[in-house]
Design a protein around this motif. Structure first.
Motif, PDB file in Angstrom:
ATOM      1  N   GLU A  55       0.925  -1.333  -0.037  1.00 47.54           N
ATOM      2  CA  GLU A  55      -0.053   0.069  -0.002  1.00 47.54           C
ATOM      3  C   GLU A  55       0.906   1.368   0.019  1.00 47.54           C
ATOM      4  O   GLU A  55       0.617   2.234  -0.770  1.00 47.54           O
ATOM      5  CB  GLU A  55      -0.977  -0.094   0.986  1.00 47.54           C
ATOM      6  CG  GLU A  55      -1.910  -1.139   1.301  1.00 47.54           C
ATOM      7  CD  GLU A  55      -2.933  -0.985   0.061  1.00 47.54           C
ATOM      8  OE1 GLU A  55      -3.371   0.151  -0.353  1.00 47.54           O
ATOM      9  OE2 GLU A  55      -3.488  -2.078  -0.534  1.00 47.54           O
ATOM     10  N   ASP A  56       1.926   1.221   0.680  1.00 46.38           N
ATOM     11  CA  ASP A  56       2.925   2.321   0.949  1.00 46.38           C
ATOM     12  C   ASP A  56       4.138   1.931   1.262  1.00 46.38           C
ATOM     13  O   ASP A  56       4.379   0.740   1.858  1.00 46.38           O
ATOM     14  CB  ASP A  56       2.187   3.513   2.086  1.00 46.38           C
ATOM     15  CG  ASP A  56       2.121   2.818   3.266  1.00 46.38           C
ATOM     16  OD1 ASP A  56       2.986   2.193   3.912  1.00 46.38           O
ATOM     17  OD2 ASP A  56       0.878   2.982   3.804  1.00 46.38           O
ATOM     18  N   LEU A  57       5.074   2.677   1.212  1.00 47.25           N
ATOM     19  CA  LEU A  57       6.400   2.324   1.356  1.00 47.25           C
ATOM     20  C   LEU A  57       6.653   2.014   2.783  1.00 47.25           C
ATOM     21  O   LEU A  57       7.413   0.943   3.223  1.00 47.25           O
ATOM     22  CB  LEU A  57       7.501   3.466   0.888  1.00 47.25           C
ATOM     23  CG  LEU A  57       8.993   3.192   0.872  1.00 47.25           C
ATOM     24  CD1 LEU A  57       9.361   1.939   0.024  1.00 47.25           C
ATOM     25  CD2 LEU A  57       9.739   4.307   0.678  1.00 47.25           C
ATOM     26  N   GLU A  58       6.170   2.591   3.806  1.00 43.19           N
ATOM     27  CA  GLU A  58       6.358   2.349   5.448  1.00 43.19           C
ATOM     28  C   GLU A  58       5.678   0.848   5.466  1.00 43.19           C
ATOM     29  O   GLU A  58       6.456   0.071   6.059  1.00 43.19           O
ATOM     30  CB  GLU A  58       5.559   3.232   5.976  1.00 43.19           C
ATOM     31  CG  GLU A  58       5.608   3.049   7.404  1.00 43.19           C
ATOM     32  CD  GLU A  58       5.020   4.171   8.355  1.00 43.19           C
ATOM     33  OE1 GLU A  58       4.747   4.084   9.624  1.00 43.19           O
ATOM     34  OE2 GLU A  58       4.347   5.154   7.840  1.00 43.19           O
ATOM     35  N   GLU A  59       4.744   0.788   4.905  1.00 43.01           N
ATOM     36  CA  GLU A  59       4.151  -0.864   5.280  1.00 43.01           C
ATOM     37  C   GLU A  59       5.270  -1.671   4.632  1.00 43.01           C
ATOM     38  O   GLU A  59       5.343  -2.766   5.126  1.00 43.01           O
ATOM     39  CB  GLU A  59       2.612  -0.780   4.516  1.00 43.01           C
ATOM     40  CG  GLU A  59       2.158  -2.206   4.820  1.00 43.01           C
ATOM     41  CD  GLU A  59       2.078  -3.063   3.410  1.00 43.01           C
ATOM     42  OE1 GLU A  59       1.956  -4.143   3.412  1.00 43.01           O
ATOM     43  OE2 GLU A  59       2.386  -2.400   2.329  1.00 43.01           O
ATOM     44  N   LEU A  60       5.526  -1.581   3.526  1.00 40.37           N
ATOM     45  CA  LEU A  60       6.565  -2.667   2.740  1.00 40.37           C
ATOM     46  C   LEU A  60       7.887  -2.709   3.375  1.00 40.37           C
ATOM     47  O   LEU A  60       8.100  -3.732   3.883  1.00 40.37           O
ATOM     48  CB  LEU A  60       6.663  -1.955   1.347  1.00 40.37           C
ATOM     49  CG  LEU A  60       7.818  -2.828   0.493  1.00 40.37           C
ATOM     50  CD1 LEU A  60       7.380  -4.251   0.143  1.00 40.37           C
ATOM     51  CD2 LEU A  60       8.010  -2.185  -0.927  1.00 40.37           C
ATOM     52  N   THR A  61       8.411  -1.560   3.934  1.00 45.46           N
ATOM     53  CA  THR A  61       9.513  -1.656   4.838  1.00 45.46           C
ATOM     54  C   THR A  61       9.447  -2.574   6.080  1.00 45.46           C
ATOM     55  O   THR A  61      10.284  -3.088   6.475  1.00 45.46           O
ATOM     56  CB  THR A  61      10.129  -0.205   5.101  1.00 45.46           C
ATOM     57  OG1 THR A  61      10.412   0.460   3.829  1.00 45.46           O
ATOM     58  CG2 THR A  61      11.484  -0.357   5.927  1.00 45.46           C
ATOM     59  N   LYS A  62       8.155  -2.237   6.761  1.00 45.30           N
ATOM     60  CA  LYS A  62       7.886  -2.892   7.911  1.00 45.30           C
ATOM     61  C   LYS A  62       8.009  -4.426   7.571  1.00 45.30           C
ATOM     62  O   LYS A  62       8.331  -5.308   8.188  1.00 45.30           O
ATOM     63  CB  LYS A  62       6.760  -2.256   8.581  1.00 45.30           C
ATOM     64  CG  LYS A  62       6.251  -3.001   9.870  1.00 45.30           C
ATOM     65  CD  LYS A  62       5.167  -2.507  10.484  1.00 45.30           C
ATOM     66  CE  LYS A  62       4.669  -3.388  11.686  1.00 45.30           C
ATOM     67  NZ  LYS A  62       3.221  -2.716  12.444  1.00 45.30           N
TER      68      LYS A  62
END
Length: 665
Positions: free
Chosen positions: A327-334
């Protein structure tokens, strides 16, 4: 393998052996069906023809009966054939009816056909009625007629059946014409099949059906087998031998199919590169089999993490590729951090580390159907791998994102690769000299030759932007020759000018030192320019000593025998310097600039530097401290007995004209 070639090969394997078998099945089915119908038709026609001949024989019996009795009293014949002949008509030679028995339904003006037999031609007439089915829908059966035997009159004995006793189906009525003298007898008959004929037809039909089924089943089984073999082949083609998941080919093909689906077109996707760092060292310390077991566990963890419409593939020995939605880069990084934590604990007895690169592919240009043509999985993964390389040098796990800066760096690499040879031929590479001074007197004692690229198109380019690229693509060896040649040419010119020349050091790459005839190459280049050997110093980095030490030792000995000096650059940047000094007959030791960065007052550093200078003197080696920028460092090095100082405190690298001015001072 190119993308188009790979996809064509995959499609060829996927379609192999299927369509020919299907076409063969259809053709064989058609051929068998046509042959079956034709065979049944011929056999039926033959049997019906035989039925006509039998009916003709029965009609002949009637004619013989007329001849045997008093034909002036036909009633007597009628009594004899009653129940055996349904109807008959007797006509004279003028086609006038003399006598008829039963219902005359013969259409005497409509000949049906002429049968040619060994007895001659049999003329058939059409009947105006058709017998076929009874009112209940079943075939009308005709009872068997008892043998008509024993009738005698006069000298003629008749022992023939007027009707076929075995006929069971009355299919079509017709009239048989038999001429006897001046009379024509028309006898009503039926095309019928006997029990043996029907049984034979049934047997033949059964055999044909059985053969058809056998052939059909065999062909279908062949197709099924080929489909199974094809699926196995496709599976082997796309399956990784180690992890039993997708290999790189399987990942590229299937991830491409996922991204092409309409429902995924607007979703955000990223290609992930997972690099198991130090995998080779693990295999070296344990075994390849144990390393592959770890890869299998890693693959299982990543595949269990992948959701629907996501994919995992094994790219190479220590690298995996993942296609993820986000969905977003923050969610992907987590999510990737959680994955890293699981991978790090894949084995309870070892602590592993992983470098992860991310390449987002949710570019606005991939709108609507254009996404199908524009996404190149291999390029996207290469970008993710490029992001991973930014973590090189660290033994800790980390995550890096591919961005425009990396794009620009890659473009620059391509520019350098494309222009390096042309720049060499046009002598766009310029030699800059950085002087080396004696710290106490401030006298010029030497210099280092450094390369700069002054490009008409790109302007002044520092060595840090080109040397690493040259080292990777192998062009560094050409640069080595170029620099040695120009330094030798300058030294010869300065000597002819009467200038007080000093030794100039030239860097030689570690790759070049692995060539067995390097010393001869350098000697020939310098001799071609006419420069003295003792004023050329060859520098090699400390890391070069950890390749093939024997080969490097032989080269150093040759260079010294030719009169060249040899120095070790960046001493102290590695881990085995003292061991190298023990074995290699070096002339100059250059202290790495890292020794002199940071706080000026550092007792531990001063102890190391002073002891290193003492060690070099005891080994009859001169010392050079590089990267010196402040007066306190100069004073300390002078006190410790350092032979030369190189750094911005005295002079920065300068063009040849400016260096010549320094020589005249």
């Amino acid at each position: 393998m190119k993308k188009n070639s790979r996809e064509k090969k995959f499609k060829k394997i996927k379609k192999k052996h299927i369509w020919p078998s299907i076409v063969g099945l259809i053709l064989v089915t058609i051929v068998v069906a046509v042959l079956s119908v034709a065979s049944m038709a011929l056999i039926s026609e033959y049997m019906l023809f035989a039925s006509v001949e039998r009916e003709y024989a029965s009609a002949e019996s009637l004619v013989e009966l007329w001849s045997a009795v008093d034909n002036s009293n036909p009633k007597k014949v009628d009594e004899l054939v009653k129940g055996k002949v349904e109807a008959y008509v007797v006509r004279d030679d003028k086609k006038n009816i003399e006598y008829s028995f039963g219902d005359n339904t013969c259409e005497m003006d409509h000949e049906l056909m002429v049968y040619t037999t060994d007895k001659g031609e049999i003329l058939l007439y059409k009947d105006n009625k058709t017998l076929g089915f009874d009112s209940d829908g079943t075939f009308e059966l005709q009872k068997s007629i008892d043998d008509f035997v024993g009738f005698q009159e006069g000298k003629i004995s008749i022992e023939k059946n007027i009707m076929n006793p075995n006929a069971i189906f009355r299919v079509t009525p017709f009239w048989i014409s038999i001429s006897s003298g001046k009379r024509e007898f028309l006898v009503k008959s039926y095309v019928g099949l006997s029990y043996p004929a029907i049984l034979l037809l049934a047997l033949l039909a059964g055999i044909l059906c059985f053969l058809t089924i056998v052939i059909y089943v065999a062909l279908v089984a062949g197709i099924v087998r080929r489909v199974i073999d094809k699926n196995k082949m496709v599976g082997l083609f796309l399956t990784d031998e180690v992890t039993r998941g997708y290999n790189w080919m399987g990942f590229v093909i299937n991830s491409g199919q996922i991204l092409k689906r309409k429902k995924n077109r607007r979703a955000n996707y990223a290609i992930i590169d997972v690099n198991f760092i130090n995998y080779r060292y693990f295999c070296m310390c344990h075994s390849v089999a144990q390393g592959e077991e770890i890869l299998q566990k890693m693959s299982g963890i990543m595949r269990s993490m992948a959701a629907k419409r996501e994919l995992v593939g094994h790219f190479a020995s220590s690298n995996f590729a993942i296609l993820l939605r986000y969905e977003d880069l923050e969610e992907l990084t987590k999510r990737l951090k959680n994955l890293t934590a699981k991978l790090e604990s894949v084995d309870t007895e070892h602590k592993f580390s992983f470098h992860i690169g991310i390449k987002q592919i949710n570019d606005p240009k991939f709108e609507n159907d254009s996404r199908k043509q524009l996404i190149d999985i291999e390029k996207e993964y290469n970008d993710a791998s490029t992001a991973t390389t930014t973590l090189d040098g660290s033994d800790e796990s980390g995550i890096a994102l591919f961005d425009n800066k990396l794009v620009e760096e890659q473009k620059w690499i391509e520019i350098v690769n494309a222009n390096q040879q042309k720049a060499l031929e046009n002598e766009e590479y310029k030699v800059f000299y950085q002087p080396k001074y004696e710290p106490k007197s401030g006298e010029l004692r030497g210099a280092e030759a450094l390369i700069r690229w002054i490009s008409p198109e790109f302007g002044f380019v520092s060595p840090g932007r080109i040397i690493p690229i040259f080292e990777k693509n192998g062009f560094i060896t050409e640069i080595d020759h170029y620099m040695i040649r120009h330094v030798a040419k300058d030294q010869k010119r300065w000597l002819d000018m009467g200038l007080p020349i000093v030794p100039v050091s030239v860097n030689v790459s570690r790759a070049h030192f692995m060539e067995p005839d390097l010393a001869e190459q350098i000697r020939d280049i310098v001799d071609a320019e006419g420069a003295p050997h003792e004023f050329i110093e060859l520098e090699l980095t400390e890391s070069a000593f950890f390749d093939d030490k024997n080969a490097i030792l032989n080269t150093i000995k040759k260079l010294k025998s030719f009169g060249f000096a040899v120095s070790m650059d960046d001493f102290g940047s590695g881990y085995s310097s003292l061991n190298s000094l023990k074995d290699l007959p070096l002339d100059v030791l250059k202290l790495d600039a890292e020794f002199f960065r940071g706080d000026v007052d550092n007792d531990r550093r001063e102890i190391i530097v002073s002891e290193t200078i003492k060690l070099a003197k005891n080994l009859s080696m001169r010392t050079v401290a590089e990267g010196i920028e402040v007066k306190e460092q100069v004073e300390f090095l002078a006190q410790m007995g350092c032979d030369m100082i190189q750094g911005y405190y005295f002079a920065k690298p300068m063009p040849v004209e400016e260096y010549e001015e320094k020589m005249n001072l």
